[in-house]
Scaffold this active site. Sequence first.
Site, PDB file in Angstrom:
ATOM      1  N   LEU A 138       0.828  -1.203   0.000  1.00 42.38           N
ATOM      2  CA  LEU A 138       0.000   0.000   0.000  1.00 42.38           C
ATOM      3  C   LEU A 138       0.868   1.261   0.000  1.00 42.38           C
ATOM      4  CD1 LEU A 138      -3.148   0.794   1.730  1.00 42.38           C
ATOM      5  CD2 LEU A 138      -1.167   1.993   2.651  1.00 42.38           C
ATOM      6  N   HIS A 139       0.443   2.270  -0.722  1.00 44.79           N
ATOM      7  CA  HIS A 139       1.128   3.561  -0.717  1.00 44.79           C
ATOM      8  C   HIS A 139       0.146   4.641  -1.141  1.00 44.79           C
ATOM      9  CE1 HIS A 139       1.760   1.574  -4.605  1.00 44.79           C
ATOM     10  NE2 HIS A 139       1.787   2.773  -5.161  1.00 44.79           N
ATOM     11  N   GLN A 140       0.251   5.785  -0.484  1.00 39.93           N
ATOM     12  CA  GLN A 140      -0.609   6.936  -0.760  1.00 39.93           C
ATOM     13  C   GLN A 140       0.153   7.912  -1.636  1.00 39.93           C
ATOM     14  OE1 GLN A 140      -3.653   8.248  -0.350  1.00 39.93           O
ATOM     15  NE2 GLN A 140      -3.663   9.822   1.210  1.00 39.93           N
TER      16      GLN A 140
END
Length: 182
Positions: A138-140
């Site tokens: 996951l990464h924003q």
Amino acid sequence: MLPEPAPGFAGVPDAFERLWTPHRMVYVDGQDKPADGDSGQCPFCRTPERDDAEGLVVHRAEHAYAVLNLYPYNPGHLLVCPYRHVADLTELSTAERVEIGELTATAMSVLRQVSKPHGFNLGMNQGAVAGAGIAAHLHQHVVPRWSGDANFFPIIAQTKALPQVLGETRDLLSAAWEEATC
């Protein structure tokens, strides 16, 4: 005897200026993409093991860190990543979710100070089908935007012109981040 190549073919001059971005072939070919679930090959798991300048890390916190995107959409494009190798927002602890939100807000403040963007695109692509280039971690995305920043380059040439090398951008953002959190 072979026919003479057409202008623009194989380096024969023509009326067009060309921007070559061969470094992007690593991204296009998927060479930096880990197999799903393979944290040993994951660039978001390996990055925190490097020093900040080499890994383009702008800021480290307890549960997550902010790093420049190696293949940015715009100058200053940051990623906020948890240290843990998880694929889905629902897999994060409450502390991780809160810290990712705080780091995203600080990233916006720092980018406003350093780069003066007119707006932002924020987002997480959950799963490969949703557009996640590295779906296993996951990464924003925190993408600064300016009026008129979308031009013909990405459409015609699949190229984005960046006015500053990533190391210089990292140094500016890292210094401003330290000032913003003191």
